[in-house]
Design a protein around this motif. Structure first.
Motif, PDB file in Angstrom:
ATOM      1  N   VAL A 172     -44.122  21.112  12.861  1.00 31.00           N
ATOM      2  CA  VAL A 172     -45.189  20.135  12.626  1.00 31.00           C
ATOM      3  C   VAL A 172     -45.797  20.347  11.237  1.00 31.00           C
ATOM      4  O   VAL A 172     -46.026  19.388  10.483  1.00 31.00           O
ATOM      5  N   GLY A 173     -46.052  21.610  10.892  1.00 25.27           N
ATOM      6  CA  GLY A 173     -46.601  21.902   9.576  1.00 25.27           C
ATOM      7  C   GLY A 173     -45.655  21.527   8.449  1.00 25.27           C
ATOM      8  O   GLY A 173     -46.067  20.959   7.428  1.00 25.27           O
ATOM      9  N   ALA A 174     -44.360  21.807   8.631  1.00 26.12           N
ATOM     10  CA  ALA A 174     -43.378  21.476   7.601  1.00 26.12           C
ATOM     11  C   ALA A 174     -43.209  19.964   7.458  1.00 26.12           C
ATOM     12  O   ALA A 174     -43.051  19.451   6.347  1.00 26.12           O
ATOM     13  N   MET A 175     -43.245  19.243   8.590  1.00 26.45           N
ATOM     14  CA  MET A 175     -43.170  17.783   8.530  1.00 26.45           C
ATOM     15  C   MET A 175     -44.393  17.218   7.805  1.00 26.45           C
ATOM     16  O   MET A 175     -44.281  16.285   7.001  1.00 26.45           O
ATOM     17  N   ALA A 176     -45.549  17.789   8.088  1.00 29.18           N
ATOM     18  CA  ALA A 176     -46.763  17.356   7.380  1.00 29.18           C
ATOM     19  C   ALA A 176     -46.636  17.621   5.885  1.00 29.18           C
ATOM     20  O   ALA A 176     -47.062  16.813   5.049  1.00 29.18           O
ATOM     21  N   ALA A 177     -46.011  18.759   5.538  1.00 30.84           N
ATOM     22  CA  ALA A 177     -45.801  19.072   4.122  1.00 30.84           C
ATOM     23  C   ALA A 177     -44.893  18.043   3.470  1.00 30.84           C
ATOM     24  O   ALA A 177     -45.141  17.596   2.341  1.00 30.84           O
ATOM     25  N   GLY A 178     -43.823  17.658   4.161  1.00 31.35           N
ATOM     26  CA  GLY A 178     -42.912  16.662   3.616  1.00 31.35           C
ATOM     27  C   GLY A 178     -43.571  15.306   3.461  1.00 31.35           C
ATOM     28  O   GLY A 178     -43.397  14.615   2.445  1.00 31.35           O
ATOM     29  N   ALA A 179     -44.347  14.904   4.472  1.00 35.22           N
ATOM     30  CA  ALA A 179     -45.010  13.603   4.415  1.00 35.22           C
ATOM     31  C   ALA A 179     -46.052  13.573   3.297  1.00 35.22           C
ATOM     32  O   ALA A 179     -46.118  12.619   2.503  1.00 35.22           O
ATOM     33  N   THR A 180     -46.873  14.633   3.231  1.00 36.49           N
ATOM     34  CA  THR A 180     -47.886  14.671   2.166  1.00 36.49           C
ATOM     35  C   THR A 180     -47.239  14.828   0.795  1.00 36.49           C
ATOM     36  O   THR A 180     -47.761  14.317  -0.208  1.00 36.49           O
TER      37      THR A 180
END
Length: 396
Positions: A141-149
């Protein structure tokens, strides 16, 4: 369920998520870093080598530290240090200073990661059932948030430096507060006297599996963006989506992984996971257009998702205390995270990036073969810890 156990579980999941956010932010902005400092692919590999060596050095020292201090104490130090060292990476103006900052970031993250997984194993034991895949889902979840941001930051023209500093400033206070949620490790019955005990052989086998899995994860995280942009011709904002798509596959795999582990067992799951990783990474390399590669990257994530969580979980049950065993298996695993991206950097200079990434296909096959060497039964059942004032729960 005891309130302290519930808070500890949520705290562990959030800790994994913040770790994924910080590391993911750096990895998805590697193309921007190459542009900022004018780095070649081999120089990017050297930066990643400094990061990995820093992590490996700190991880190699963690067996004794974890046995003495415990995961809760190390986490309270390692988490904030990781956030602060990410700021240093963001601010470095040239390659030599970037190498130094990357090494410091790696050392801080090495402390953080081993303690985070040991705390996860402690929480898992306290609940009396497999939970590690679900905690690693927090990382996704954190890595996906990093990619999206990261994609949004690129679209808005936010620099590499500003993006990393912003994530660090968000993570630092949250990690400081989370220190209150962590559980103390179980006391070690054998730690009273005598020479230091050797790890059971299965810990080293699990470490080898983690080595292969982390190599695959590192290759995708660190080189997928450049492969999409430079080999397949994807725009940078589209190329940055490869990593969160990969993490989305890992998230689904990890959310279902604990239930599948209980039903089908570790050996079968790891064998299928290795084969799936090899097949779908082959599709990534054969893809004629970015859209096909992005779809295949999702299935690579789904395949590799449960390998490292299961190996670290099993290492934590192989001895009476999880910390030292997880430190050993984790250090071996992160040697793969160190060597994989670096090897790709130098192989791509000698051949091509597409050819070099074929290493991930070989790694998937090695995972499938090595999984057959594991015992048919898990090394030991998860042993629930007894929270204060409660009866011992039954393992699920």
């Amino acid at each position: 369920m005891n309130r302290d156990l519930r808070i500890a579980r949520y705290g562990a999941v959030l800790t994994f998520a913040l770790a994924g956010l910080m590391v993911g932010t750096m990895t998805v902005r590697i193309p921007a870093l190459t542009d900022k400092l004018g780095l070649s692919e081999s120089e990017v590999g050297t930066v990643l080598l400094a990061w990995g060596l820093g992590a490996l050095v700190s991880m190699q020292s963690m067996r004794r530290v974890m046995a003495r201090a415990g995961s809760r104490t190390v986490l309270r130090v390692g988490g904030p240090l990781t956030a602060l060292s990410l700021v240093a990476v963001a601010l470095m103006p040239n390659l030599p200073t970037l190498l130094a900052a990357s090494a410091v970031f790696g050392m801080a993250f090495g402390l953080f990661d081993i303690a985070m997984n040991a705390q996860g194993s402690t929480v898992e034991r306290a609940h009396g059932r497999p939970l590690m895949n679900g905690m690693h889902a927090g990382w996704c979840v954190g890595a996906m948030a990093a990619g999206a941001t990261g994609s949004v930051s690129i679209a808005l023209g936010l620099s590499f430096t500003a993006n990393l500093v912003l994530v660090s400033l968000i993570s630092l206070p949250v990690l400081s507060v989370l220190g209150r949620a962590y559980l103390p490790d179980a006391p070690a019955p054998e730690a009273t006297a005598g020479p230091r005990r050797r790890m059971p052989p299965v810990v080293y086998l699990l470490g080898a599996l983690a080595f292969f899995a982390f190599m695959v994860e590192g290759v995708v995280a660190d080189w997928n963006g450049l492969y999409m942009r430079d080999t397949l011709g994807a725009p940078e904002a589209l190329a940055a989506l490869g990593y969160p798509i990969f993490e989305a596959g890992m998230l689904i795999g990890r959310l279902t992984g604990d239930r599948l582990r209980s039903r089908f067992g570790v050996r079968g799951m790891l064998t299928v996971a290795g084969l799936a990783t090899a097949v779908f990474f082959g599709v990534v390399l054969a893809a004629p257009v970015p859209a096909v590669a992005l779809a295949a990257v999702f299935f690579v994530g789904l395949g590799v998702a449960t390998i490292s969580p299961m190996t670290l979980s099993l290492a934590g049950t192989a001895t009476s205390t999880p910390g030292p065993a997880i430190a050993q298996a984790g250090a071996m695993g992160y040697a793969g995270l160190l060597l994989g991206p670096v090897a790709i950097g130098f192989l791509s200079d000698a051949t091509s990036l597409r050819t070099a990434l074929g290493l991930a296909v070989v790694l998937g096959l090695l995972i499938a073969v090595a999984a057959r060497l594991l015992p048919r039964e898990e090394p030991t059942v998860i042993i629930p810890l007894r929270p204060a004032g409660e009866k011992q729960p039954l393992a699920a």
